[in-house]
Design an enzyme around this catalytic site. Structure first.
Site, PDB file in Angstrom:
ATOM      1  N   ALA A   1       0.824  -1.220   0.000  1.00 47.25           N
ATOM      2  CA  ALA A   1       0.000   0.000   0.000  1.00 47.25           C
ATOM      3  C   ALA A   1       0.852   1.261   0.000  1.00 47.25           C
ATOM      4  O   ALA A   1       0.445   2.293   0.517  1.00 47.25           O
ATOM      5  CB  ALA A   1      -0.924  -0.002   1.219  1.00 47.25           C
TER       6      ALA A   1
ATOM      7  N   THR B   1       7.776  -3.992  -6.651  1.00 41.12           N
ATOM      8  CA  THR B   1       7.018  -4.872  -5.753  1.00 41.12           C
ATOM      9  C   THR B   1       7.928  -5.785  -4.945  1.00 41.12           C
ATOM     10  O   THR B   1       7.639  -6.092  -3.785  1.00 41.12           O
ATOM     11  CB  THR B   1       6.023  -5.717  -6.561  1.00 41.12           C
ATOM     12  OG1 THR B   1       6.717  -6.366  -7.641  1.00 41.12           O
ATOM     13  CG2 THR B   1       4.913  -4.843  -7.149  1.00 41.12           C
TER      14      THR B   1
ATOM     15  N   ASN C   1      -6.271   2.158 -10.576  1.00 41.21           N
ATOM     16  CA  ASN C   1      -5.171   3.097 -10.796  1.00 41.21           C
ATOM     17  C   ASN C   1      -5.628   4.450 -11.308  1.00 41.21           C
ATOM     18  O   ASN C   1      -4.809   5.350 -11.491  1.00 41.21           O
ATOM     19  CB  ASN C   1      -4.172   2.496 -11.798  1.00 41.21           C
ATOM     20  CG  ASN C   1      -3.462   1.284 -11.228  1.00 41.21           C
ATOM     21  OD1 ASN C   1      -2.807   1.369 -10.204  1.00 41.21           O
ATOM     22  ND2 ASN C   1      -3.631   0.141 -11.880  1.00 41.21           N
TER      23      ASN C   1
ATOM     24  N   ARG D   1     -30.835  14.985  12.299  1.00 40.25           N
ATOM     25  CA  ARG D   1     -29.404  15.203  12.480  1.00 40.25           C
ATOM     26  C   ARG D   1     -28.837  14.280  13.570  1.00 40.25           C
ATOM     27  O   ARG D   1     -29.590  13.642  14.307  1.00 40.25           O
ATOM     28  CB  ARG D   1     -29.154  16.680  12.792  1.00 40.25           C
ATOM     29  CG  ARG D   1     -29.428  17.582  11.594  1.00 40.25           C
ATOM     30  CD  ARG D   1     -29.431  19.043  11.957  1.00 40.25           C
ATOM     31  NE  ARG D   1     -28.159  19.457  12.545  1.00 40.25           N
ATOM     32  CZ  ARG D   1     -27.949  20.674  13.063  1.00 40.25           C
ATOM     33  NH1 ARG D   1     -28.942  21.574  13.070  1.00 40.25           N
ATOM     34  NH2 ARG D   1     -26.772  20.983  13.573  1.00 40.25           N
TER      35      ARG D   1
ATOM     36  N   HIS E   1     -45.060  19.165  10.727  1.00 38.76           N
ATOM     37  CA  HIS E   1     -44.563  20.016   9.646  1.00 38.76           C
ATOM     38  C   HIS E   1     -43.919  21.303  10.157  1.00 38.76           C
ATOM     39  O   HIS E   1     -44.280  21.847  11.195  1.00 38.76           O
ATOM     40  CB  HIS E   1     -45.665  20.383   8.639  1.00 38.76           C
ATOM     41  CG  HIS E   1     -47.034  20.468   9.215  1.00 38.76           C
ATOM     42  ND1 HIS E   1     -48.121  19.879   8.634  1.00 38.76           N
ATOM     43  CD2 HIS E   1     -47.499  21.053  10.340  1.00 38.76           C
ATOM     44  CE1 HIS E   1     -49.201  20.102   9.364  1.00 38.76           C
ATOM     45  NE2 HIS E   1     -48.842  20.814  10.404  1.00 38.76           N
TER      46      HIS E   1
END
EC number: 2.7.7.23
Length: 455
Positions: A9, A79, A226, A331, A361
């Protein structure tokens, strides 16, 4: 037998053109690197080392909850060099190591298990994960003989016959640890790129008469991301996998093409998801729910038989048989009870709403504790902010809040109270009281004629 894994990584990820390390880009709501780590972990491998480089500290920060170790690759020299950077991790270990890349988020747990099992049962020294593709242009080819894999040939080095081979190298391998460590010490960078290639370890082992095997899997599992285009392709593939899983588990998706469900989302049976919905994070949705179009639900728990219409719910809990929306905004840190009604253009923040309460409402409720079986008239506002601090409002059970009411926090409204429409409440209302806090109406006779405004 001892088994461990390495995840490469450290790459620059230049083609993705981002300040964020490539492996931290998300696919279906989760970083690619976490997808790989989680699939490895689910296959029964606990000992995982991540080779990091670009953005090392951020990669560590984002994966702290995955309980992995890290090896540093300061320079990206191929690698083979990346794996060699994990020598300290591999030191004194005996058994099998699998090597993955952190940009292959589509690899499956079952495939990893199959790779390990084939390697061990066939007594291979190395085993390569491969795939059959219609157009293998650009990929290394797997050359086989009667006794297994003979070699991996890079596309540019292929003969005419080798170019016809459509079995490609995925870049995922299993090795006997001791043989791998020995081969790594023999790899050179005597090539056009001046890099140390892990594939050379295969050639070294083959030259020593070691057995090399291969396991074939679906091409899509091996896709390395990639670029942004490949990121979108991976997203689409995983989205389809996730949606298929939910449908097979008893969830109806009216239009899977326009339904986005994160990989960690759980949905109960007989729930119906309408088009254009986004379900993210650790969201859990119960049985027999209706999630109508244009809703977004993130990190929330939705009970059974809940209806959500065109609303946003963030980090909240919704009880059974409750309806939300349309156009409600729930929220974070909100809990709504059972059989409640949250209607259109209602915003609730960091509050508790009791069972059976109706907020139908045009209402804002913030930092409040609301009891059961209450009713909020249109236009109610909990005034929770004084310009510096947030304050709490408490509303008891069976309270009736009239239309166009302001509740100025901190304030307590006790059980079984009525607030007259148009009131601004600034002090405590005792149980059983009616609170009226508005100017007395005054009618001025003949005012329109006097002002010459009559039409």
């Amino acid at each position: 037998m001892y088994k461990c894994a390495l995840v490469l990584a450290a790459g620059q990820g230049k083609r993705i053109k981002s300040d964020l390390p490539k492996v931290l880009h998300k696919v279906c709501g989760k970083e690619m690197l976490k997808h790989v780590i989680d699939s490895i972990r689910k296959s029964g491998i606990d000992d995982i080392d991540v080779i990091i480089g670009k953005g090392a500290e951020l990669v560590k920060e984002r994966t702290l909850d995955r309980n992995v170790s890290y090896s540093m690759q300061a320079e990206q020299l191929g690698t083979g060099h990346a794996v060699k950077c994990a020598e300290e991790f591999l030191k004194d270990k005996k058994g099998v190591v699998a090597i993955f890349t952190g940009d292959t988020p589509l690899i499956k747990q079952s495939t990893i298990e199959r790779l390990f099992n084939e390697h061990i049962e066939a007594k291979n020294s190395a085993t390569i994960l491969t795939a059959i593709v219609n157009d293998p242009t650009g990929y290394g080819r797997i050359v086989r003989t009667n006794d297994g894999v003979s070699k991996i040939v890079e596309h540019k080095d292929c003969t005419e016959e080798e170019l016809k081979i459509n079995e490609m190298n995925s870049g995922i391998y299993c090795f006997d640890i001791e043989l791998l460590v020995d081969a790594l010490n023999k790899i050179t960078n005597n090539n056009g790129q001046g890099e140390y290639y892990l594939t050379d370890a295969i050639g070294i082992l083959k030259s020593q008469g070691k057995k090399i095997g291969a396991v074939v899997t679906e091409y899509e599992e091996t896709i390395g991301v990639n670029s942004r285009v490949q990121l979108a392709e991976a997203e689409e593939i995983l989205k389809n996998r996730i949606n298929l899983m939910h449908m097979e588990n008893g969830v109806t998706l009216i239009d899977p093409r326009t339904t986005y469900i994160g990989i960690d989302v759980e949905i109960g049976k007989d729930t119906i998801i309408y088009p254009n919905n986004i379900l993210e994070g650790n969201t859990k949705i119960g049985n027999n729910c209706l999630i109508y179009q244009n809703s977004r639900i993130v990190d929330s728990n939705i009970g059974n038989e809940v209806d959500v219409q065109a609303s946003v719910i963030l980090n909240s809990n919704i009880g059974d048989n409750t309806t939300v929306g349309p156009f409600a905004y729930i929220r974070p840190e909100t809990t709504i009870g059972k059989h409640a009604r949250i209607g259109d253009f209602v915003e609730i923040k960091k509050s508790t709403i009791g069972d059976g309460t109706k907020v139908s409402h045009l209402t804002y409720i913030g930092d409040a504790e609301v009891g059961s079986e209450c009713n909020f008239g249109c236009g109610t506002v909990v005034v929770n902010y004084d310009g510096k601090n947030k304050h709490k409002t408490i509303i008891g059970d069976h309270s009736f809040i009239g239309c166009n009411t302001n509740l100025v926090s901190p304030v307590t409204i006790h059980d079984n109270t009525y607030i007259a429409a148009g009131s601004t409440i600034t002090s405590e209302v005792k149980e059983g009281d009616l609170a009226v806090a508005r100017a007395k109406q005054r009618n001025i006779s003949g005012w329109v004629d006097k002002k010459g405004l009559k039409k």
